[in-house]
Design a protein around this motif. Structure first.
Motif, PDB file in Angstrom:
ATOM      1  N   LEU A  90      -4.076  -4.175  -6.814  1.00 34.21           N
ATOM      2  CA  LEU A  90      -4.803  -3.740  -5.619  1.00 34.21           C
ATOM      3  C   LEU A  90      -5.901  -4.740  -5.268  1.00 34.21           C
ATOM      4  O   LEU A  90      -6.165  -4.999  -4.090  1.00 34.21           O
ATOM      5  N   ASN A  91      -6.509  -5.323  -6.284  1.00 34.88           N
ATOM      6  CA  ASN A  91      -7.532  -6.350  -6.042  1.00 34.88           C
ATOM      7  C   ASN A  91      -6.914  -7.598  -5.411  1.00 34.88           C
ATOM      8  O   ASN A  91      -7.538  -8.254  -4.567  1.00 34.88           O
ATOM      9  N   GLU A  92      -5.696  -7.935  -5.816  1.00 36.52           N
ATOM     10  CA  GLU A  92      -5.000  -9.070  -5.211  1.00 36.52           C
ATOM     11  C   GLU A  92      -4.676  -8.783  -3.744  1.00 36.52           C
ATOM     12  O   GLU A  92      -4.798  -9.661  -2.882  1.00 36.52           O
ATOM     13  N   VAL A  93      -4.256  -7.558  -3.481  1.00 37.57           N
ATOM     14  CA  VAL A  93      -4.006  -7.154  -2.098  1.00 37.57           C
ATOM     15  C   VAL A  93      -5.296  -7.271  -1.286  1.00 37.57           C
ATOM     16  O   VAL A  93      -5.289  -7.728  -0.137  1.00 37.57           O
ATOM     17  N   PHE A  94      -6.398  -6.894  -1.904  1.00 41.56           N
ATOM     18  CA  PHE A  94      -7.693  -6.919  -1.220  1.00 41.56           C
ATOM     19  C   PHE A  94      -8.066  -8.329  -0.775  1.00 41.56           C
ATOM     20  O   PHE A  94      -8.670  -8.515   0.288  1.00 41.56           O
ATOM     21  N   ASN A  95      -7.714  -9.322  -1.570  1.00 38.88           N
ATOM     22  CA  ASN A  95      -8.019 -10.706  -1.189  1.00 38.88           C
ATOM     23  C   ASN A  95      -7.343 -11.072   0.130  1.00 38.88           C
ATOM     24  O   ASN A  95      -7.948 -11.706   1.003  1.00 38.88           O
ATOM     25  N   THR A  96      -6.090 -10.661   0.281  1.00 38.04           N
ATOM     26  CA  THR A  96      -5.371 -10.933   1.531  1.00 38.04           C
ATOM     27  C   THR A  96      -5.919 -10.091   2.673  1.00 38.04           C
ATOM     28  O   THR A  96      -6.021 -10.557   3.815  1.00 38.04           O
TER      29      THR A  96
ATOM     30  N   ARG B 180      -9.058   1.313  -0.367  1.00 38.73           N
ATOM     31  CA  ARG B 180      -8.680   2.332  -1.353  1.00 38.73           C
ATOM     32  C   ARG B 180      -8.237   3.622  -0.657  1.00 38.73           C
ATOM     33  O   ARG B 180      -7.264   4.257  -1.066  1.00 38.73           O
ATOM     34  N   ARG B 181      -8.952   3.988   0.399  1.00 37.93           N
ATOM     35  CA  ARG B 181      -8.530   5.171   1.157  1.00 37.93           C
ATOM     36  C   ARG B 181      -7.167   4.941   1.802  1.00 37.93           C
ATOM     37  O   ARG B 181      -6.304   5.827   1.800  1.00 37.93           O
ATOM     38  N   ALA B 182      -6.972   3.753   2.362  1.00 39.77           N
ATOM     39  CA  ALA B 182      -5.691   3.436   3.003  1.00 39.77           C
ATOM     40  C   ALA B 182      -4.548   3.513   1.998  1.00 39.77           C
ATOM     41  O   ALA B 182      -3.449   3.985   2.323  1.00 39.77           O
ATOM     42  N   HIS B 183      -4.796   3.059   0.781  1.00 40.35           N
ATOM     43  CA  HIS B 183      -3.767   3.111  -0.263  1.00 40.35           C
ATOM     44  C   HIS B 183      -3.419   4.560  -0.601  1.00 40.35           C
ATOM     45  O   HIS B 183      -2.236   4.928  -0.684  1.00 40.35           O
ATOM     46  N   TYR B 184      -4.429   5.386  -0.761  1.00 32.89           N
ATOM     47  CA  TYR B 184      -4.200   6.801  -1.094  1.00 32.89           C
ATOM     48  C   TYR B 184      -3.456   7.513   0.040  1.00 32.89           C
ATOM     49  O   TYR B 184      -2.492   8.253  -0.199  1.00 32.89           O
ATOM     50  N   ILE B 185      -3.900   7.280   1.274  1.00 29.16           N
ATOM     51  CA  ILE B 185      -3.259   7.906   2.437  1.00 29.16           C
ATOM     52  C   ILE B 185      -1.798   7.477   2.535  1.00 29.16           C
ATOM     53  O   ILE B 185      -0.905   8.293   2.821  1.00 29.16           O
TER      54      ILE B 185
ATOM     55  N   LEU C 251       0.845  -1.194   0.000  1.00 29.65           N
ATOM     56  CA  LEU C 251       0.000   0.000   0.000  1.00 29.65           C
ATOM     57  C   LEU C 251       0.879   1.242   0.000  1.00 29.65           C
ATOM     58  O   LEU C 251       1.850   1.332   0.746  1.00 29.65           O
ATOM     59  N   GLY C 252       0.528   2.189  -0.829  1.00 24.88           N
ATOM     60  CA  GLY C 252       1.326   3.410  -0.923  1.00 24.88           C
ATOM     61  C   GLY C 252       2.268   3.419  -2.107  1.00 24.88           C
ATOM     62  O   GLY C 252       2.934   4.423  -2.358  1.00 24.88           O
ATOM     63  N   GLU C 253       2.324   2.305  -2.846  1.00 22.83           N
ATOM     64  CA  GLU C 253       3.126   2.282  -4.068  1.00 22.83           C
ATOM     65  C   GLU C 253       2.279   2.864  -5.197  1.00 22.83           C
ATOM     66  O   GLU C 253       1.270   2.286  -5.596  1.00 22.83           O
ATOM     67  N   GLU C 254       2.694   4.003  -5.692  1.00 22.08           N
ATOM     68  CA  GLU C 254       1.860   4.752  -6.637  1.00 22.08           C
ATOM     69  C   GLU C 254       1.688   4.033  -7.968  1.00 22.08           C
ATOM     70  O   GLU C 254       0.730   4.270  -8.691  1.00 22.08           O
ATOM     71  N   ASN C 255       2.622   3.141  -8.295  1.00 25.57           N
ATOM     72  CA  ASN C 255       2.522   2.414  -9.557  1.00 25.57           C
ATOM     73  C   ASN C 255       1.705   1.130  -9.428  1.00 25.57           C
ATOM     74  O   ASN C 255       1.672   0.310 -10.335  1.00 25.57           O
ATOM     75  N   LEU C 256       1.037   0.962  -8.294  1.00 24.59           N
ATOM     76  CA  LEU C 256       0.209  -0.223  -8.074  1.00 24.59           C
ATOM     77  C   LEU C 256      -1.025  -0.143  -8.968  1.00 24.59           C
ATOM     78  O   LEU C 256      -1.833   0.777  -8.846  1.00 24.59           O
ATOM     79  N   ILE C 257      -1.166  -1.105  -9.873  1.00 20.38           N
ATOM     80  CA  ILE C 257      -2.300  -1.079 -10.795  1.00 20.38           C
ATOM     81  C   ILE C 257      -3.528  -1.695 -10.132  1.00 20.38           C
ATOM     82  O   ILE C 257      -3.440  -2.327  -9.078  1.00 20.38           O
ATOM     83  N   GLU C 258      -4.673  -1.511 -10.779  1.00 17.74           N
ATOM     84  CA  GLU C 258      -5.946  -1.933 -10.192  1.00 17.74           C
ATOM     85  C   GLU C 258      -5.984  -3.433  -9.904  1.00 17.74           C
ATOM     86  O   GLU C 258      -6.472  -3.862  -8.855  1.00 17.74           O
ATOM     87  N   ASP C 259      -5.473  -4.234 -10.829  1.00 18.34           N
ATOM     88  CA  ASP C 259      -5.478  -5.691 -10.629  1.00 18.34           C
ATOM     89  C   ASP C 259      -4.641  -6.079  -9.416  1.00 18.34           C
ATOM     90  O   ASP C 259      -5.006  -6.989  -8.661  1.00 18.34           O
TER      91      ASP C 259
END
Length: 236
Positions: A89-95, A157-162, A79-87
């Motif tokens: 982030l979805n993988e992160v969400f599973n964990t 998503r908010r946590a990623h942006y923050i 989280l916080g890596e600006e080049n993290l693509i949507e797919d």
């Protein structure tokens, strides 16, 4: 004499600073590298000034889960890596869903919606499959079950942006991303939480609650009509 006192005060301040630095260094050594990298995303996700916390969960129990699981540490660290693509982030969400289920003691679930269901069923399921659902739900605390998937995703998503803003706080412009794409909406020139996306209730349930059968409404009209006439006769 005054010079000696001043020198002693300066020496004492230096000693306290060194002691403080050593204490911080000791803590840093105790925390593994993956844990250290995960702390920003972890703090942003579990509740901070810009993201709501999980009610009655605090930081201690979530941090205990984080320390015991390297997979959780690795995903929070992303989280916080600006080049993290949507797919990704979805993988992160599973964990993150698995982490949240464990936080709420739904340890057999890896999906928060399933975890919500399992926790509810464990308390209210009938003893016999043929038995009607007759138990009264008294004082059921909704905060005892995890948030639904749609709500949790906005939290992530908010946590990623923050985390992006925090990791780039030394820059003049920490990020060019639009907060409206990351869990906020704009109301009256202010950013407020976007709690979830889509309908609050399943369409079928919503229809059952909001729509009154025409026959019932007709009966109500007849009863009110008769009541008016009865009252007229009473007045006479």
């Amino acid at each position: 004499m005054q010079q000696c006192m001043s020198a002693l005060q300066e020496l004492n301040q230096e000693y306290m600073q060194v002691t403080y630095d050593l204490a911080i260094a000791k803590i840093a050594l105790q925390i593994q590298a993956t844990e250290t990298k995960s702390l920003i995303g972890f703090h942003a996700f579990t509740g901070c000034d810009f993201n709501p916390a999980f009610f009655n969960k605090g930081k201690k129990r979530p941090f205990t889960l984080l320390k015991k699981n390297v997979e959780f540490q690795q995903e929070f660290a992303t989280l916080g890596e600006e080049n993290l693509i949507e797919d990704q982030l979805n993988e992160v969400f599973n964990t993150i869903q698995k982490f949240t289920c464990q936080l709420y003691n739904a340890k057999k679930s890896i999906d928060v919606d399933d975890g919500r269901y399992q926790l509810f069923v464990s308390n209210y399921k009938p003893s016999n499959v043929n038995e009607n659902f007759t138990k009264k739900i008294v004082n059921f605390d909704a905060s005892s079950i995890p948030p639904c998937k749609s709500e949790l995703y906005q939290q992530l998503r908010r946590a990623h942006y923050i985390s992006i803003v925090w990791k780039n706080a030394y820059k003049k412009q920490p990020t060019t991303l639009d907060p409206l794409d990351y869990g906020w909406i704009e109301q009256e020139d202010k950013f407020v939480f976007k709690w979830f996306e889509g309908d609050q209730l399943p369409t079928s349930v919503s229809d059952l609650i909001s729509k009154i059968p025409e026959s019932d409404s007709m009966d109500d009209e007849d009863e009110s009509h008769n009541a008016i006439h009865d009252s007229d006769y009473d007045d006479e």
